[in-house]
Design a protein around this motif. Structure first.
Motif, PDB file in Angstrom:
ATOM      1  N   LEU A 108       8.121   4.748   5.349  1.00 45.37           N
ATOM      2  CA  LEU A 108       8.870   5.938   5.731  1.00 45.37           C
ATOM      3  C   LEU A 108       9.965   6.172   4.703  1.00 45.37           C
ATOM      4  O   LEU A 108      10.793   5.296   4.447  1.00 45.37           O
ATOM      5  CB  LEU A 108       9.492   5.746   7.116  1.00 45.37           C
ATOM      6  N   ARG A 109       9.966   7.370   4.101  1.00 47.43           N
ATOM      7  CA  ARG A 109      10.954   7.667   3.064  1.00 47.43           C
ATOM      8  C   ARG A 109      11.161   9.159   2.931  1.00 47.43           C
ATOM      9  O   ARG A 109      10.330   9.961   3.393  1.00 47.43           O
ATOM     10  CB  ARG A 109      10.509   7.092   1.727  1.00 47.43           C
ATOM     11  N   GLU A 110      12.269   9.506   2.307  1.00 48.61           N
ATOM     12  CA  GLU A 110      12.521  10.922   2.040  1.00 48.61           C
ATOM     13  C   GLU A 110      11.442  11.417   1.097  1.00 48.61           C
ATOM     14  O   GLU A 110      10.996  10.709   0.211  1.00 48.61           O
ATOM     15  CB  GLU A 110      13.903  11.092   1.397  1.00 48.61           C
ATOM     16  N   GLY A 111      10.991  12.628   1.308  1.00 46.12           N
ATOM     17  CA  GLY A 111       9.941  13.171   0.460  1.00 46.12           C
ATOM     18  C   GLY A 111       8.546  12.921   0.995  1.00 46.12           C
ATOM     19  O   GLY A 111       7.569  13.305   0.376  1.00 46.12           O
ATOM     20  N   GLY A 112       8.441  12.251   2.130  1.00 52.37           N
ATOM     21  CA  GLY A 112       7.128  12.041   2.741  1.00 52.37           C
ATOM     22  C   GLY A 112       6.799  10.589   2.984  1.00 52.37           C
ATOM     23  O   GLY A 112       7.177   9.717   2.209  1.00 52.37           O
ATOM     24  N   ASN A 113       6.120  10.360   4.074  1.00 53.61           N
ATOM     25  CA  ASN A 113       5.694   9.024   4.433  1.00 53.61           C
ATOM     26  C   ASN A 113       4.389   8.688   3.724  1.00 53.61           C
ATOM     27  O   ASN A 113       3.674   9.581   3.270  1.00 53.61           O
ATOM     28  CB  ASN A 113       5.520   8.899   5.938  1.00 53.61           C
ATOM     29  N   ALA A 114       4.080   7.405   3.647  1.00 58.19           N
ATOM     30  CA  ALA A 114       2.868   6.980   2.960  1.00 58.19           C
ATOM     31  C   ALA A 114       2.358   5.689   3.599  1.00 58.19           C
ATOM     32  O   ALA A 114       3.106   4.960   4.239  1.00 58.19           O
ATOM     33  CB  ALA A 114       3.149   6.747   1.477  1.00 58.19           C
ATOM     34  N   ARG A 115       1.077   5.432   3.395  1.00 55.19           N
ATOM     35  CA  ARG A 115       0.533   4.127   3.732  1.00 55.19           C
ATOM     36  C   ARG A 115       0.870   3.192   2.571  1.00 55.19           C
ATOM     37  O   ARG A 115       0.886   3.598   1.412  1.00 55.19           O
ATOM     38  CB  ARG A 115      -0.986   4.216   3.924  1.00 55.19           C
ATOM     39  N   PHE A 116       1.141   1.943   2.895  1.00 54.81           N
ATOM     40  CA  PHE A 116       1.563   0.977   1.883  1.00 54.81           C
ATOM     41  C   PHE A 116       0.773  -0.304   2.079  1.00 54.81           C
ATOM     42  O   PHE A 116       0.652  -0.798   3.205  1.00 54.81           O
ATOM     43  CB  PHE A 116       3.070   0.706   2.051  1.00 54.81           C
ATOM     44  N   THR A 117       0.198  -0.799   1.011  1.00 48.72           N
ATOM     45  CA  THR A 117      -0.560  -2.048   1.052  1.00 48.72           C
ATOM     46  C   THR A 117       0.042  -3.016   0.045  1.00 48.72           C
ATOM     47  O   THR A 117       0.348  -2.643  -1.077  1.00 48.72           O
ATOM     48  CB  THR A 117      -2.044  -1.810   0.701  1.00 48.72           C
ATOM     49  N   MET A 118       0.197  -4.258   0.485  1.00 52.69           N
ATOM     50  CA  MET A 118       0.734  -5.311  -0.371  1.00 52.69           C
ATOM     51  C   MET A 118      -0.230  -6.485  -0.301  1.00 52.69           C
ATOM     52  O   MET A 118      -0.497  -6.999   0.783  1.00 52.69           O
ATOM     53  CB  MET A 118       2.117  -5.703   0.132  1.00 52.69           C
ATOM     54  N   THR A 119      -0.790  -6.870  -1.436  1.00 41.17           N
ATOM     55  CA  THR A 119      -1.706  -7.998  -1.496  1.00 41.17           C
ATOM     56  C   THR A 119      -1.013  -9.131  -2.246  1.00 41.17           C
ATOM     57  O   THR A 119      -0.618  -8.971  -3.395  1.00 41.17           O
ATOM     58  CB  THR A 119      -3.023  -7.609  -2.194  1.00 41.17           C
ATOM     59  N   VAL A 120      -0.853 -10.257  -1.569  1.00 39.51           N
ATOM     60  CA  VAL A 120      -0.126 -11.403  -2.127  1.00 39.51           C
ATOM     61  C   VAL A 120      -1.102 -12.562  -2.305  1.00 39.51           C
ATOM     62  O   VAL A 120      -1.843 -12.906  -1.385  1.00 39.51           O
ATOM     63  CB  VAL A 120       1.026 -11.837  -1.190  1.00 39.51           C
ATOM     64  N   THR A 121      -1.087 -13.147  -3.497  1.00 44.32           N
ATOM     65  CA  THR A 121      -1.942 -14.298  -3.789  1.00 44.32           C
ATOM     66  C   THR A 121      -1.073 -15.417  -4.355  1.00 44.32           C
ATOM     67  O   THR A 121      -0.348 -15.207  -5.332  1.00 44.32           O
ATOM     68  CB  THR A 121      -3.036 -13.939  -4.816  1.00 44.32           C
ATOM     69  N   LEU A 122      -1.148 -16.588  -3.743  1.00 49.25           N
ATOM     70  CA  LEU A 122      -0.465 -17.768  -4.266  1.00 49.25           C
ATOM     71  C   LEU A 122      -1.323 -18.341  -5.383  1.00 49.25           C
ATOM     72  O   LEU A 122      -2.468 -18.726  -5.161  1.00 49.25           O
ATOM     73  CB  LEU A 122      -0.249 -18.805  -3.161  1.00 49.25           C
ATOM     74  N   ILE A 123      -0.766 -18.383  -6.596  1.00 49.94           N
ATOM     75  CA  ILE A 123      -1.492 -18.891  -7.763  1.00 49.94           C
ATOM     76  C   ILE A 123      -1.294 -20.401  -7.885  1.00 49.94           C
ATOM     77  O   ILE A 123      -2.253 -21.146  -8.039  1.00 49.94           O
ATOM     78  CB  ILE A 123      -1.014 -18.184  -9.055  1.00 49.94           C
TER      79      ILE A 123
END
Length: 191
Positions: A108-123
């Protein structure tokens, strides 16, 4: 003679850590090579809050889960809020090595909402040097993408004890896949 050698060894070992944070001790201030300064660092439950004074003169505020997953942020009054789809998010130190974990949120942000994906990998697990101090670090790959198609790929060195990102190498791509910029930041001091 053996006692003198043992005492000298202890003195040398103790001086190597002089000025370094004790295990688990939260820093009050972290200075980065690019001139940014993080302070007002607070940790409560699974939340980490901080203020970052950017080298360009702006001030950013953020609150994260485990120091990695954004909850809310603000830069000079432009605010963002993230509503994660999962009831609980995994702590980075609990991630299995080499297995990407995909996390989804509504941004949720000014200028429009968006879907957000975060992919985390432990190296891998290891350590990172901050000045002359060595701190534990998880080497993570963190990829983010929003529904507008903007994507970032980050190599991140994250302290699992303090929830501080000591260093990041980041590439940002526009919605057409073109490289918009590449950035690096590394902590050089923590007290």
């Amino acid at each position: 003679m053996r006692i003198l050698a043992a005492v000298l060894a202890l003195l040398v070992a103790g001086s190597a850590g002089a000025g370094c944070l004790a295990p688990g001790q939260m820093p009050e201030r972290v200075t980065f090579a690019d001139g940014d300064v993080m302070d007002q660092i607070s940790r409560e439950g699974d939340r980490l809050g901080s203020t970052r004074h950017l080298a360009g003169g702006l001030t950013a505020y953020s609150e994260t889960i485990f120091g990695l997953c954004p909850l809310q942020s603000s830069v000079e009054g432009m605010a963002s809020v993230y509503r994660w789809k999962a009831k609980s998010l995994p702590a980075p130190q609990d991630l299995p090595v080499g297995k990407p974990q995909k996390l989804k949120a509504e941004w949720l942000r000014e200028g429009g909402n968006a879907r957000f994906t975060m992919t985390v990998t432990l190296i891998e697990t290891g350590a990172v040097m901050v000045g002359s101090c060595s701190y534990p670090a998880l080497h993570l790959t963190v990829e983010t993408k929003d529904s507008y198609g903007v994507r970032s790929v980050n190599d991140t060195w994250f302290d699992p004890d303090r929830w501080i990102v000591w260093a990041t190498s980041r590439k940002v791509f526009n919605s057409r896949g073109g490289l918009e910029g590449a950035f690096e930041t590394k902590a050089v001091a923590a007290k």
